[in-house]
Design a protein around this motif. Structure first.
Motif, PDB file in Angstrom:
ATOM      1  N   GLY A  22     -40.984 -31.293  32.940  1.00 57.80           N
ATOM      2  CA  GLY A  22     -41.270 -32.569  32.303  1.00 57.80           C
ATOM      3  C   GLY A  22     -42.522 -32.561  31.442  1.00 57.80           C
ATOM      4  N   ASN A  23     -43.116 -31.403  31.260  1.00 57.88           N
ATOM      5  CA  ASN A  23     -44.353 -31.280  30.470  1.00 57.88           C
ATOM      6  C   ASN A  23     -44.000 -30.736  29.078  1.00 57.88           C
ATOM      7  N   PRO A  24     -44.116 -31.570  28.019  1.00 57.89           N
ATOM      8  CA  PRO A  24     -43.726 -31.074  26.683  1.00 57.89           C
ATOM      9  C   PRO A  24     -44.606 -29.918  26.197  1.00 57.89           C
ATOM     10  N   SER A  25     -45.846 -29.831  26.677  1.00 60.39           N
ATOM     11  CA  SER A  25     -46.737 -28.755  26.228  1.00 60.39           C
ATOM     12  C   SER A  25     -46.199 -27.375  26.611  1.00 60.39           C
ATOM     13  N   VAL A  26     -45.597 -27.271  27.808  1.00 61.07           N
ATOM     14  CA  VAL A  26     -45.109 -25.954  28.208  1.00 61.07           C
ATOM     15  C   VAL A  26     -43.860 -25.586  27.411  1.00 61.07           C
ATOM     16  N   TRP A  27     -43.038 -26.585  27.032  1.00 62.63           N
ATOM     17  CA  TRP A  27     -41.897 -26.295  26.154  1.00 62.63           C
ATOM     18  C   TRP A  27     -42.384 -25.826  24.773  1.00 62.63           C
ATOM     19  N   MET A  28     -43.438 -26.457  24.289  1.00 63.56           N
ATOM     20  CA  MET A  28     -43.982 -26.034  22.995  1.00 63.56           C
ATOM     21  C   MET A  28     -44.515 -24.601  23.064  1.00 63.56           C
ATOM     22  N   MET A  29     -45.178 -24.259  24.179  1.00 62.51           N
ATOM     23  CA  MET A  29     -45.662 -22.892  24.340  1.00 62.51           C
ATOM     24  C   MET A  29     -44.494 -21.922  24.393  1.00 62.51           C
ATOM     25  N   GLN A  30     -43.431 -22.307  25.091  1.00 63.21           N
ATOM     26  CA  GLN A  30     -42.257 -21.432  25.148  1.00 63.21           C
ATOM     27  C   GLN A  30     -41.649 -21.245  23.755  1.00 63.21           C
ATOM     28  N   GLY A  31     -41.602 -22.322  22.977  1.00 59.12           N
ATOM     29  CA  GLY A  31     -41.071 -22.218  21.618  1.00 59.12           C
ATOM     30  C   GLY A  31     -41.906 -21.288  20.761  1.00 59.12           C
ATOM     31  N   ALA A  32     -43.243 -21.421  20.852  1.00 56.95           N
ATOM     32  CA  ALA A  32     -44.127 -20.550  20.060  1.00 56.95           C
ATOM     33  C   ALA A  32     -43.975 -19.093  20.480  1.00 56.95           C
ATOM     34  N   ALA A  33     -43.866 -18.847  21.804  1.00 57.32           N
ATOM     35  CA  ALA A  33     -43.719 -17.482  22.301  1.00 57.32           C
ATOM     36  C   ALA A  33     -42.387 -16.889  21.857  1.00 57.32           C
ATOM     37  N   ARG A  34     -41.311 -17.674  21.954  1.00 56.79           N
ATOM     38  CA  ARG A  34     -40.005 -17.168  21.515  1.00 56.79           C
ATOM     39  C   ARG A  34     -39.985 -16.891  20.009  1.00 56.79           C
ATOM     40  N   GLN A  35     -40.624 -17.739  19.238  1.00 52.08           N
ATOM     41  CA  GLN A  35     -40.689 -17.508  17.785  1.00 52.08           C
ATOM     42  C   GLN A  35     -41.418 -16.214  17.496  1.00 52.08           C
ATOM     43  N   ALA A  36     -42.542 -15.991  18.187  1.00 54.50           N
ATOM     44  CA  ALA A  36     -43.290 -14.741  17.985  1.00 54.50           C
ATOM     45  C   ALA A  36     -42.471 -13.542  18.418  1.00 54.50           C
ATOM     46  N   ASN A  37     -41.541 -13.745  19.365  1.00 54.21           N
ATOM     47  CA  ASN A  37     -40.701 -12.660  19.869  1.00 54.21           C
ATOM     48  C   ASN A  37     -39.405 -12.521  19.065  1.00 54.21           C
ATOM     49  N   LYS A  38     -39.358 -13.183  17.898  1.00 53.60           N
ATOM     50  CA  LYS A  38     -38.225 -13.131  16.950  1.00 53.60           C
ATOM     51  C   LYS A  38     -36.954 -13.767  17.509  1.00 53.60           C
ATOM     52  N   ASP A  39     -37.093 -14.661  18.495  1.00 58.66           N
ATOM     53  CA  ASP A  39     -35.934 -15.382  19.041  1.00 58.66           C
ATOM     54  C   ASP A  39     -35.916 -16.781  18.429  1.00 58.66           C
ATOM     55  N   ILE A  40     -35.403 -16.886  17.180  1.00 57.47           N
ATOM     56  CA  ILE A  40     -35.466 -18.147  16.449  1.00 57.47           C
ATOM     57  C   ILE A  40     -34.587 -19.205  17.108  1.00 57.47           C
ATOM     58  N   ALA A  41     -33.403 -18.821  17.536  1.00 63.55           N
ATOM     59  CA  ALA A  41     -32.508 -19.788  18.171  1.00 63.55           C
ATOM     60  C   ALA A  41     -33.122 -20.316  19.465  1.00 63.55           C
ATOM     61  N   GLN A  91     -34.380 -24.220  20.426  1.00 57.45           N
ATOM     62  CA  GLN A  91     -33.968 -24.913  21.647  1.00 57.45           C
ATOM     63  C   GLN A  91     -35.188 -25.449  22.403  1.00 57.45           C
ATOM     64  N   SER A  92     -36.269 -24.638  22.468  1.00 56.89           N
ATOM     65  CA  SER A  92     -37.472 -25.079  23.190  1.00 56.89           C
ATOM     66  C   SER A  92     -38.107 -26.284  22.513  1.00 56.89           C
ATOM     67  N   PHE A  93     -38.231 -26.269  21.182  1.00 55.70           N
ATOM     68  CA  PHE A  93     -38.833 -27.399  20.468  1.00 55.70           C
ATOM     69  C   PHE A  93     -37.980 -28.662  20.623  1.00 55.70           C
ATOM     70  N   GLN A  94     -36.648 -28.500  20.571  1.00 52.23           N
ATOM     71  CA  GLN A  94     -35.772 -29.664  20.759  1.00 52.23           C
ATOM     72  C   GLN A  94     -35.913 -30.223  22.172  1.00 52.23           C
ATOM     73  N   GLN A  95     -36.095 -29.337  23.161  1.00 56.01           N
ATOM     74  CA  GLN A  95     -36.291 -29.797  24.532  1.00 56.01           C
ATOM     75  C   GLN A  95     -37.602 -30.577  24.662  1.00 56.01           C
ATOM     76  N   ALA A  96     -38.649 -30.132  23.967  1.00 50.84           N
ATOM     77  CA  ALA A  96     -39.913 -30.865  23.975  1.00 50.84           C
ATOM     78  C   ALA A  96     -39.719 -32.266  23.413  1.00 50.84           C
ATOM     79  N   LEU A  97     -38.890 -32.399  22.362  1.00 50.58           N
ATOM     80  CA  LEU A  97     -38.602 -33.716  21.777  1.00 50.58           C
ATOM     81  C   LEU A  97     -37.836 -34.595  22.743  1.00 50.58           C
ATOM     82  N   GLN A  98     -36.959 -33.996  23.514  1.00 47.41           N
ATOM     83  CA  GLN A  98     -36.218 -34.783  24.491  1.00 47.41           C
ATOM     84  C   GLN A  98     -37.151 -35.349  25.547  1.00 47.41           C
ATOM     85  N   VAL A  99     -38.184 -34.577  25.909  1.00 44.46           N
ATOM     86  CA  VAL A  99     -39.146 -35.061  26.898  1.00 44.46           C
ATOM     87  C   VAL A  99     -39.955 -36.214  26.324  1.00 44.46           C
ATOM     88  N   ASP A 100     -40.389 -36.093  25.056  1.00 44.76           N
ATOM     89  CA  ASP A 100     -41.183 -37.156  24.421  1.00 44.76           C
ATOM     90  C   ASP A 100     -40.865 -37.154  22.921  1.00 44.76           C
TER      91      ASP A 100
END
Length: 928
Positions: free
Chosen positions: A471-490, A494-503
Motif C-alpha cells: 500500500g506504499n506508492p513509494s516502494v512501487w515507484m522504486m520498483q519501477g525505477a529499478a526495473r527501468q534501469a534493468n531494461k524491463d520496460i513492461a 506495470q509498477s508505475f501504474q500500480q503506484a497510481l492505483q494506490v494514489d
C-alpha cells in the motif's frame, strides 16, 4: 526535407555566404587602412565587417589592436576576449590583451589569467609577454620580480633591443642610473634608430636633471618618429619648466593636434594659460582634464600616480577639494593586500586548519563584508566544520551498546552523507536483512545499488519492499525505477501504474510513465501526460524537465532550452537537476559562455554542493579557464567525502586541467575508502604514468586485470605502461589481449593504432578492420579508423569508400565529413569536396582543422574571398600548424598580397615535416 524547406535552406546558406564575403571585403580594406595608420577608418570598416559576420576572428583581433592604439583599452580587451571565446589561439592575442589590461590598471590580472601564462607560447610572443609582465610587476612595486622577468625575456633572445629597453625604466625607478645607461646603450647598439630606445636614453638624463641633454635626446626621438607621444610630452614639460613660453606653446599646439584629449597636454595647457594670465583658458583646460579622467575608474589608473595626481591637482585648481581628495589620497596609498586573505584561508583549509581559515576570513569580511567570494568560502568552511563525522562516531558508539537494526540504518545514512558509500551499503544491508520493515533502509539501499550500476540487486530489494508494503506508492515507484534501469520496460510500466492505483493524485507515477513513453517513442502519449500535469501546476518542475527530454527526443533543440530554462526558473533553491541539465545542454550545443552563466547560477544556489562544483569546473575548462578549474576542483576534492565515484570524476577533470598532482590526491582519497574501485584504480594508473612512475602504474593495471579479467581496461592500461617504457612488442601483445577478452570498437582502434606504427603502411591494421567490419558492418568508428589508416597510406580511393560507408551510417559526423573532403581534394575533386567541407564547418565552426579544410576547398574551387577569410580564421586558431599557414600563403599569393604570403610561407617552412612541404617550397619559388 520538402522541396520548399530545401529551397529555404539554400537561400539561407547563400545569404550567409554573401554576408561572409562582404565581411571579408570590409576586413581587407580595414587592414590596408590600419597599415597606413588610418586607425579611425580601419575601425569603421571593422565594425561594418562585424555587422555582416560577428564570428570572424581576424576582425575581432584587428579591431582590438586598433582600439588599443587609440587608448580604448577596455573596448580592446572585449574584442580580444571575444576572439578567445570564438577559439583563437592565445598566442595571437596574449601580448595585446596584456597591454590592454595594464592600460586599465589591471596589472594583477596579467599574472592571474591562464591565457596570459607565457609557458607554451612561441619564443617571440613569450618574450614580448614577459616584458609586459615585467612592467606590470614594476607597477605593483615588485622590482626584483620585474627585473627577473626582463632577464627571462632576454634569455630567449639577447639581440632583441626591446629586452634591453624594458630594463631602463626599472633601473631608473631604482635610481640605478649607471645600469640604466648600460641597458639603453646596449639597445641602441642593436638598433641605433629605435625610437623607444632613444626615448629611454633621454629619460635617464631628464630624471637626473640634465635637461639640455634630455631635450637633445627627445629631438632625436622625434626625428625618427615624429608622432612619439611620450617624447613630445617630455619635451614640452622641459620647455614649460624652463619658462620658454613661445617654443612651449608651439610644441603644445602640435601635440594637441595629434592628441586633442591627452590629459597631460591639457594640464600643461592650463599651466601655460595661467602664466600668461588667461584665467578662463586655464580653467577650461583644467575642466578638460577632469572631463577625461573622472569617468575613468580609479582602478584603471591606480598604478599611474601621474594620472591620479593630475586629476587631483586639476580638481583642486578648480576649487573642488572634495573631488580632489580621493585622487590625491589614492596616489599616496599603499596598495592593500586584500586578495591575500582569501588565498591564505584556502591554504589553511588545505592543511586543514579550518578554525584558522575562518578567523582569517572573518577579519577580511569585517573590512569587506560584501565580498561574495569570501562569503561563499566562509559558508563552505562552516559546512565543512559541520560534517557528519561526529554523527558517525556517535552511531558507532550506540551500536557497541545495542546492535539494533534502526541503529544500522542511522549509521548507514550518516556514512552516505560522509561519502563512505561502501561502508554505508554494508550497514544498510545489515539493517534490511534483520528487519525488512526498515523501509528507509531498503529504499536507500536500492538507490545505492542503482547508483553503483547494480540494477538487478536494486530490483531484488524493491521486490521485497513491495511484498512487505503493497500500500506504499513509494516502494512501487522504486520498483519501477529499478526495473527501468534493468531494461524491463513492461515491468516498469506495470509498477508505475500500480503506484497510481494506490494514489491517483500523485505526479511521480505519471512522470515515470511519460519517461517510458519517450523511451518507446510514444511521443504523443508522453505529451498528453505532461500537458495534464502542467494544467494542474504550470510550475511543476519535473514535468517541465520531462518536456525538455521529450523535445530532445523529437529533435527540437530550441524547445529543449526553453523548457529547461522554465524548469530552472521554477526550481527551489535546493532543486538543481534542471540547472545541471541546462548546463550540460548548452555545452553540447557549443555555447560555453552561456553554460558558464548557467553554471554560476547553479553554484550560487548550492555553493556547498559537490556535483555543482564539478559541473562548474567542467564549464570552466570548456571556457579555457584552466587556473579557475584547478582551484574549483582542488576545493571540491578537499570538501568531498570518501565516495569514490565523485572523486574519480574530479580527478578526471584535474587531468584535463593538467593537474596530475591534484588528480593523485583525489584518487588516493577515493582508494582509501574503496581500494578495489576499478575506475579509481584505472585512472590512478594513468596518473602514475604521467608522473613518471611506471612501476606503480603496472601494479595498478595488473590489479585491475585481477578484479575484472574479462574486461579490456586493465590490458589497455598495461599497454600504456609498456609504451611508456618503449617496449612496443609487449604493448602490442597487451593490446591483442585486450581485444581478445573484450572485442569492442575501443579495443579494436587501440590495436589498429599500434599496428599502424609497427608496420608503417598500416596494412595489418587495415586488414584487421576489414575482418571486423565483415561481421559488424554498422560500426561507424571502425569505418572511420579504416578510412584514416588508408588515407595515411595514400590509398585515397579506398579511404573514400570507407568514409562513404561511415557517412551512410552517420551523415552528420563532422570529423568524417572533413576527412572525406580532404580525401576528395587529394583526388583532385574540389567541386565534390566543397559541400562536404562546408557541412563539416557548419557542424564544427570552431575547429581550426575543419575551417582550414573548408578554406582550402574554396581556394581550389576558385572562391578566393571566402577561402582567404576562412584560412585567416584557421591560422589565428592554430598558428603553429604549418599546413594551415601554407594554405593561407597560397590564398594570399592568389589575392596579390605577396609580402604577407611570404611571411606565412616562411613560418610554415620552419617545419619541414608537414604533408605539403614540397608544394610550399614550390610556392616559395614563385614569391621570390
Amino acid at each position: 526535407m520538402t522541396v520548399l524547406a530545401g529551397a529555404l535552406a539554400v537561400c539561407l546558406s547563400s545569404s550567409a555566404h554573401a554576408d561572409s564575403v562582404k565581411a571579408s571585403r570590409f576586413y581587407e580594406d580595414a587592414l590596408k587602412r590600419f597599415e597606413r595608420r588610418d586607425v579611425d577608418g580601419a575601425i569603421i570598416q571593422l565594425k561594418n565587417a562585424l555587422q555582416q559576420d560577428a564570428r570572424l576572428l581576424s576582425v575581432h583581433v584587428l579591431l582590438g589592436k586598433a582600439l588599443l592604439s587609440r587608448s580604448e583599452a577596455a573596448a580592446a580587451e572585449i574584442e580580444f576576449n571575444e576572439a578567445l571565446q570564438l577559439g583563437i589561439n592565445r598566442a595571437e592575442v596574449a601580448v595585446p590583451l596584456a597591454q590592454a589590461l595594464v592600460a586599465q590598471g589591471k596589472q594583477a590580472d596579467v599574472f592571474k589569467l591562464a591565457v596570459l601564462n607565457p609557458d607554451g607560447l612561441p619564443d617571440a610572443t613569450r618574450q614580448a609577454l614577459l616584458l609586459v609582465r615585467a612592467g606590470a610587476a614594476s607597477d605593483l612595486g615588485d622590482a626584483p620580480r620585474a627585473q627577473a622577468l626582463v632577464d627571462d625575456a632576454r634569455a630567449l633572445n639577447a639581440n632583441a633591443p626591446e629586452a634591453w629597453v624594458a630594463e631602463v625604466p626599472l633601473r631608473v625607478r631604482a635610481r640605478q642610473f649607471d645600469r640604466a645607461d648600460v641597458a639603453a646603450d646596449r639597445a641602441l647598439q642593436l638598433a641605433p634608430n629605435n625610437a623607444e630606445a632613444l626615448y629611454q636614453k633621454a629619460t635617464i638624463a631628464h630624471v637626473q636633471g640634465r635637461l639640455d641633454e634630455a631635450l637633445r635626446g627627445y629631438d632625436r626621438v622625434l626625428a625618427v618618429d615624429s608622432r612619439h607621444l611620450e617624447a613630445q610630452l617630455a619635451r614640452l614639460g622641459i620647455l614649460v619648466d624652463q619658462g620658454r613660453q613661445e617654443p612651449a606653446q608651439a610644441a603644445l599646439q602640435a601635440l594637441l593636434k595629434q592628441a586633442p584629449t591627452e590629459p597631460r597636454a591639457l594640464y600643461l595647457s592650463a599651466v601655460l594659460a595661467e602664466r600668461r594670465g588667461d584665467g578662463p583658458a586655464a580653467s577650461n583646460a583644467l575642466k578638460a582634464v577632469t572631463t577625461q579622467l573622472d569617468p575613468v575608474p580609479l582602478d584603471y589608473i591606480r598604478y599611474r600616480p601621474q594620472a591620479l595626481m593630475l586629476n587631483g591637482l586639476a580638481h583642486y585648481g578648480l576649487g573642488e577639494p572634495l573631488k580632489a581628495k580621493p585622487y590625491l589620497e589614492y596616489a599616496q596609498r599603499v596598495q592593500p593586500n586584500s586578495p591575500l586573505s582569501k588565498l591564505l584561508a584556502q591554504v589553511y583549509a588545505a592543511e586543514p586548519n579550518l578554525d584558522r581559515a575562518s578567523e582569517v576570513l572573518e577579519t577580511y569580511l569585517k573590512a569587506f563584508p560584501g565580498d561574495s567570494q569570501a562569503l561563499v568560502m566562509m559558508a563552505s568552511l562552516q559546512m565543512a566544520q559541520g560534517r557528519h563525522g561526529r554523527a558517525t562516531a556517535l552511531m558507532q558508539e550506540a551500536l557497541r551498546g545495542r546492535d539494533a537494526p534502526e541503529f544500522h540504518t542511522a549509521l548507514g545514512l550518516s556514512l552516505i552523507r560522509g561519502g563512505q558509500i561502501g561502508s554505508a551499503a554494508d550497514e544498510l544491508e545489515k539493517a534490511f536483512q534483520r528487519d525488512p520493515g526498515q523501509t528507509y533502509a531498503g529504499l536507500s539501499l536500492a538507490t545505492l545499488y542503482l547508483r553503483n550500476g547494480q540494477p538487478a540487486k536494486a530490483v531484488a530489494v524493491a521486490d521485497r519492499l513491495v511484498k512487505q508494503q503493497p500500500g506504499n506508492p513509494s516502494v512501487w515507484m522504486m520498483q519501477g525505477a529499478a526495473r527501468q534501469a534493468n531494461k524491463d520496460i513492461a515491468g516498469a510500466r506495470q509498477s508505475f501504474q500500480q503506484a497510481l492505483q494506490v494514489d491517483g493524485r500523485l505526479a511521480e507515477p505519471q512522470l515515470g510513465l511519460a519517461r517510458l513513453d519517450i523511451i518507446e517513442r510514444q511521443f504523443d502519449a508522453a505529451q498528453a501526460r505532461l500537458d495534464t500535469l502542467l494544467r494542474v501546476d504550470e510550475r511543476q518542475v519535473d514535468a517541465l524537465y520531462e518536456m525538455a527530454l521529450l523535445s530532445e527526443a523529437r529533435g527540437q533543440p530550441a524547445e529543449v532550452q526553453r523548457w529547461l530554462s522554465k524548469a530552472v526558473d521554477a526550481s527551489t533553491p535546493r532543486q538543481t537537476r534542471a540547472d545541471q541539465a541546462l548546463v550540460a545542454w548548452l555545452l553540447r550545443q557549443d555555447q560555453p559562455g552561456a553554460a558558464l552563466e548557467a553554471a554560476r547560477r547553479l553554484l550560487g544556489k548550492v555553493p556547498d554542493d559537490l556535483q555543482a562544483m564539478i559541473t562548474y569546473a567542467r564549464v570552466q575548462l570548456a571556457n579555457r579557464d584552466t587556473a579557475g578549474a584547478k582551484a574549483t576542483l582542488n576545493s571540491a576534492a578537499r570538501r568531498s567525502g570518501f565516495d569514490p565515484q565523485p572523486l574519480v570524476d574530479i580527478a578526471a577533470l584535474q587531468l584535463a586541467a593538467k593537474d596530475p598532482t591534484g588528480a593523485a590526491y583525489s584518487l588516493d582519497k577515493a582508494l582509501s575508502s574503496a581500494p578495489q574501485h576499478v575506475p579509481a584504480l584505472a585512472l590512478s594508473a594513468t596518473v602514475a604514468l604521467q608522473q613518471g612512475n611506471p612501476v606503480q602504474a603496472e601494479k595498478q593495471a595488473r590489479q585491475v586485470i585481477s578484479l575484472q579479467p574479462t574486461r579490456a581496461v586493465g590490458h589497455l592500461l598495461l599497454a600504456d605502461v609498456f609504451q611508456a617504457r618503449h617496449q612496443p612488442a609487449q604493448a602490442l601483445e597487451a593490446l591483442r589481449k585486450a581485444h581478445e577478452v573484450e572485442p569492442t570498437s575501443g579495443s579494436l582502434l587501440a590495436l589498429m593504432r599500434a599496428l599502424s606504427h609497427q608496420d608503417g603502411g598500416g596494412k595489418a591494421a587495415a586488414e584487421l578492420a576489414e575482418r571486423w567490419l565483415q561481421a559488424r558492418p554498422g560500426d561507424v568508428a571502425a569505418w572511420k579508423a579504416l578510412g584514416d589508416t588508408q588515407a595515411r597510406a595514400g590509398s585515397f580511393t579506398s579511404a573514400r569508400k570507407s568514409y562513404d560507408a561511415a557517412l551512410r551510417l552517420r551523415p552528420n559526423d563532422a570529423e568524417t565529413l572533413n576527412n572525406q573532403a580532404n580525401v576528395l581534394l587529394k583526388l583532385g575533386e574540389a567541386t565534390a569536396a566543397l559541400p562536404l567541407a562546408d557541412k563539416a564547418l557548419a557542424l564544427e565552426p570552431r575547429n581550426a582543422l575543419v575551417i582550414d579544410t573548408a578554406g582550402w576547398a574554396h581556394h581550389l574551387a576558385g572562391n578566393g574571398e571566402r577561402a582567404l577569410q576562412l584560412l585567416r580564421d584557421a591560422r589565428l586558431r592554430e598558428p603553429g600548424n604549418p599546413e594551415i599557414r601554407y594554405h593561407l600563403a597560397a590564398a594570399l599569393a592568389q589575392a596579390g598580397r605577396k609580402t604577407e604570403a611570404r611571411e606565412e610561407l616562411d613560418a610554415a617552412l620552419k617545419n619541414r615535416a608537414f604533408g605539403s612541404v614540397k608544394e610550399a617550397q614550390a610556392l616559395g619559388q614563385t614569391l621570390r
